[in-house]
Design an enzyme around this catalytic site. Sequence first.
Site, short mmCIF file in Angstrom:
data_model
loop_
_atom_site.label_atom_id
_atom_site.label_comp_id
_atom_site.label_asym_id
_atom_site.label_seq_id
_atom_site.Cartn_x
_atom_site.Cartn_y
_atom_site.Cartn_z
N HIS A 118 0.84 -1.21 0.00
CA HIS A 118 0.00 0.00 0.00
C HIS A 118 0.87 1.26 0.00
O HIS A 118 0.72 2.13 -0.85
CB HIS A 118 -0.92 -0.03 1.23
CG HIS A 118 -1.81 1.17 1.36
ND1 HIS A 118 -3.13 1.17 0.98
CD2 HIS A 118 -1.57 2.42 1.82
CE1 HIS A 118 -3.66 2.35 1.20
NE2 HIS A 118 -2.73 3.15 1.72
N GLU A 119 1.79 1.33 0.94
CA GLU A 119 2.64 2.52 1.05
C GLU A 119 3.55 2.66 -0.17
O GLU A 119 3.84 3.77 -0.61
CB GLU A 119 3.47 2.49 2.34
CG GLU A 119 2.64 2.55 3.62
CD GLU A 119 1.63 3.69 3.65
OE1 GLU A 119 1.92 4.76 3.08
OE2 GLU A 119 0.55 3.51 4.24
N HIS A 148 1.70 4.51 -2.79
CA HIS A 148 1.79 5.97 -2.61
C HIS A 148 3.15 6.47 -3.12
O HIS A 148 3.24 7.51 -3.76
CB HIS A 148 1.68 6.34 -1.13
CG HIS A 148 0.28 6.26 -0.58
ND1 HIS A 148 -0.78 6.95 -1.12
CD2 HIS A 148 -0.22 5.60 0.49
CE1 HIS A 148 -1.87 6.71 -0.41
NE2 HIS A 148 -1.56 5.88 0.58
N HIS A 178 3.22 6.76 -6.79
CA HIS A 178 2.48 7.97 -7.18
C HIS A 178 3.43 9.17 -7.16
O HIS A 178 3.47 9.98 -8.08
CB HIS A 178 1.31 8.17 -6.22
CG HIS A 178 0.33 9.22 -6.62
ND1 HIS A 178 -0.78 9.51 -5.87
CD2 HIS A 178 0.30 10.06 -7.67
CE1 HIS A 178 -1.45 10.49 -6.45
NE2 HIS A 178 -0.83 10.84 -7.55
ZN ZN Z 1 -2.87 5.18 2.08
#
Ligand code: ZN
Length: 484
Positions: free
Chosen positions: A355-356, A359, A362
């Site tokens: 998940h991280e 990010h 991104h």
């Molecule tokens: Zn998040």
Amino acid sequence: FKRVNNVYQKKDSLNLTSEQERLLDKTYKRFVRSGANLNAEDQTRLREINKELSTLGITFSNNILNENNAFKLFVDKEEDLAGLPEWFRQSAAEEAKAAGQPGKWLFTLHNASRLPFLQYSENRPLREQIYKAYINRGNNNDENDNKENIRKIVSLRLEKAKLLGFDCYANFVLDETMAKNANNVMSLLNNLWSYALPKAKAEATELQKLMDKEGKGEKVEAWDWWYYTEKLRKEKYNLSEEDTKPYFKLENVRDGAFAVANKLYGITLTKLEGIPTYHPDVEVFEVKDADGSQLGIFYVDYFPRSGKSGGAWMSNYREQQGDTRPLVCNVCSFTKPVGDTPSLLTMDEVETLFHEFGHALHGLLTKCEYKGTSGTNVVRDFVELPSQINEHWATEPEVLKMYAKHYQTGEVIPDEIIEKILQQKTFNQGFMTTELLAAAILDMNLHTVTDVKNMDMLAFEKEAMDKLGLIPEIAPRYRVTYFN
Ligand SMILES: [Zn+2]
């Protein structure tokens, strides 16, 4: 603001690129939403409201903190510990000792104590006691009571929204998001609700059957949910963290996340040595695009230590802008290596790492002209999209087979464990989704009201939940008096 407004009013004649237009809109709105277009009198009132809201917010959270700390369940008879695993008894004994009552066991409302208690304790009256203490935080008509505080907060937020030209606070907040307004949010939530509630009801029936087998003639109550769910989980899957952890060595999982990014986007990450960092735990990677050009530098800081905040997040040390590439980090709180045993992650931690890293991608893949629009500087309800997409890869069987290898033998994770992991992903999700949606819908209800005077907050909550058809075995994850 005059200068920003001047540009904004002429924006159609300026031949702006879409990115420039977005940056201009964002900048202009930031001023307007802070009251730049209001007359002097309204600006004064807005300042008062902001000040009051900030004080009330602190009081509200402090009251919850006090309530969390005030409740102490001391157990002095060993038979009342029935069902609790040894590690949990030990930590409860240490807690009691630290609280000045050696020889007893102490249980509190903190997640690390309350949740395992509800999960494992065979003592039903004690489960009820700890559960009720939790859901009544801020609702005990004492100095920590939050009923009047929440009413004032809702009232001031409504007044603020109206000053700024909106009919309710939700529409003020949502004006800056992709969702745009409360109607769109509510139709999404109601749609999800129509699937979640029947699933939760089916789960309640299954738990009831399990209770019936015990022949005590008891009806499933909210404080029974965790306990019988844990029994059911064992009965159905018989899969514990200890079975999966050996396949999730931190370095293997991290390399798996990197390999997925390579397959999807063609990028490579190579470890850099000799780069200055703020702590020896921090590792640094150079990120390159498929054509070999540099995309950025990626820092990871994976282990907890004293003075470091808990949880997991991504941030930028330097934003991308034009030719300047970003410096991006992931900070997490994963299980540390002990002795000869490397860091072995839980399923939850594996998903957090992916998940991280989503990010981080991104932030790393962005190509913008301006800092104000680059990377994760997007609308709030877009921020979690890249991370959630990336998180889903973690448990794809094809991906699991790429990275989940036994830390001692190198054996690839067996199909039967993969199968169980996938089955467990939907286990108890009726409950989880229902309690979360109930809280989200309660939040929306609170912030779409248009009259707050003399509002009875608990009656309001009850009415909203009754209207939804929420079953009594489930409370909204956050109630009005502890909705932080
Ligand atoms: Zn998040």
